[in-house]
Design a protein around this motif. Structure first.
Motif, PDB file in Angstrom:
ATOM      1  N   LEU A 152       0.830  -1.209   0.000  1.00  0.00           N
ATOM      2  CA  LEU A 152       0.000   0.000   0.000  1.00  0.00           C
ATOM      3  C   LEU A 152       0.862   1.254   0.000  1.00  0.00           C
ATOM      4  N   GLN A 153       1.963   1.205   0.748  1.00  0.00           N
ATOM      5  CA  GLN A 153       2.818   2.388   0.829  1.00  0.00           C
ATOM      6  C   GLN A 153       3.614   2.601  -0.455  1.00  0.00           C
ATOM      7  N   GLN A 154       4.024   1.531  -1.080  1.00  0.00           N
ATOM      8  CA  GLN A 154       4.892   1.641  -2.263  1.00  0.00           C
ATOM      9  C   GLN A 154       4.131   1.641  -3.580  1.00  0.00           C
ATOM     10  N   GLY A 155       2.881   1.192  -3.546  1.00  0.00           N
ATOM     11  CA  GLY A 155       2.132   1.079  -4.801  1.00  0.00           C
ATOM     12  C   GLY A 155       2.748   0.041  -5.721  1.00  0.00           C
ATOM     13  N   ALA A 156       3.439  -0.915  -5.144  1.00  0.00           N
ATOM     14  CA  ALA A 156       4.098  -1.959  -5.945  1.00  0.00           C
ATOM     15  C   ALA A 156       4.120  -3.248  -5.156  1.00  0.00           C
ATOM     16  N   VAL A 157       4.102  -4.362  -5.857  1.00  0.00           N
ATOM     17  CA  VAL A 157       4.075  -5.661  -5.186  1.00  0.00           C
ATOM     18  C   VAL A 157       5.184  -6.562  -5.716  1.00  0.00           C
TER      19      VAL A 157
END
Ligand SMILES: Nc1ncnc2c1ncn2[C@@H]1O[C@H](COP(=O)(O)OP(=O)(O)OP(=O)(O)O)[C@@H](O)[C@H]1O
Ligand SMILES: [Mg+2]
Length: 272
Positions: free
Chosen positions: A142-147
């Motif tokens: 959620l914080q990075q917008g990346a998985v």
């Protein structure tokens, strides 16, 4: 434990659960002033990308409310519903975040529940049941917008709106060391409380009539009236199982009455 998992088989989209009617086709019956106020509140929050946390007892309509938010968000992706306690012990991270090809969870790569909600909304029911390790990873996503999919060598951008639901007090879970404090802080900023049905009495008869309409149509029975005594009994009850219990009671009463007026005796209100 099988070496391969099939997300669509392991976790069901919850509109097929419990209720014989598709939850997707449902109206949100919100008549009580408290409910109307809540609807206005969530509609104003709907376009934002901020995560939401819906707090409410079991059966209050958290998932239906989350779908309402998704509908008003104009997000073009899917609404994907997952239960935090339903992920497998061995492959929970792969199920939620996806995995790359060749990873032990399966030979071909998979997007996971999060990836399936790309451009849409991930509804995470009973988020407190998510293992702590996955809570931490979810926070990072959620914080990075990346998985980082399991086994992947690089992160992938994700655009997913999280709507979490809980019937527990997450602040207590944080204090007990069972819930990630930073994830709680993030969710708490977008917390909405869905009152128990007994706290919004103006919804009770409206919901009863709504369910009578829905089920009489489905069962091809005439639409019955509620007798005054039945109305009084519905209003007087404390509904520990909330709207889901009301739905079941009304459905059963309709079957018993076969389309005739519903008497107080037709209502199987037992209480617990
Ligand atoms: N305001 C409403 N209007 C119409 N139907 C409703 C409303 N609230 C709940 N329902 C119906 O009641 C049932 C329970 O709702 P839902 O599954 O959304 O509750 P929940 O809070 O997610 O429950 P749980 O905590 O058990 O997961 C569903 O069949 C839903 O469609
Ligand atoms: Mg639910």
């Amino acid at each position: 434990m099988p070496a391969q998992f099939h997300p669509a088989g392991l976790l069901s989209f919850s509109e097929t659960d419990r209720s014989p009617l598709s939850i997707r086709a449902r109206a949100l019956v919100f008549i009580d002033p408290r409910s109307r106020q809540l609807r206005d509140q969530v509609e104003s929050l709907a376009p934002a990308r901020q995560p939401l946390l819906i707090r409410g007892e079991s059966g209050t309509g958290k998932e239906l409310l989350a779908r309402h938010v998704h509908k008003h968000s104009e997000r073009s992706g899917l609404f994907v519903a997952v239960n935090g306690g339903a992920l497998s012990k061995a492959h929970g991270a792969a199920e939620l975040f996806g995995h790359s090809a060749g990873y032990p969870a399966g030979p071909s790569s998979r997007a996971g529940w999060l990836g399936s909600a790309q451009g849409g909304t991930l509804y995470l029911d009973e988020i407190a049941d998510l293992p702590l390790s996955l809570q931490q990873r979810l926070l990072e996503v959620l914080q990075q917008g990346a998985v980082w999919r399991e086994g992947a060598s690089q992160a992938q951008a994700v655009d997913v709106r999280l709507i979490a639901a809980s019937s527990l007090d997450l602040a207590l879970a944080v204090r007990a060391g069972k819930f990630n404090a930073a994830l709680f802080e993030l969710l708490q900023a977008g917390q909405v409380d869905l009152p128990a049905l007994r706290q919004r009495p103006g919804d009770i008869l409206a919901l009863a009539e709504y369910f009578l309409g829905v089920y009489s149509q489905r069962l091809e029975l005439p639409l019955p009236l509620l007798s005054e005594a039945a109305e009084a009994a519905l209003q007087a009850y404390h509904w520990p199982g909330n709207t889901r219990e009301l739905e079941n009671v009304v459905h059963f009463a309709l079957l018993v009455s076969q389309g005739q007026s519903i008497r107080a005796d037709d209502l199987q209100i037992r209480g617990y």
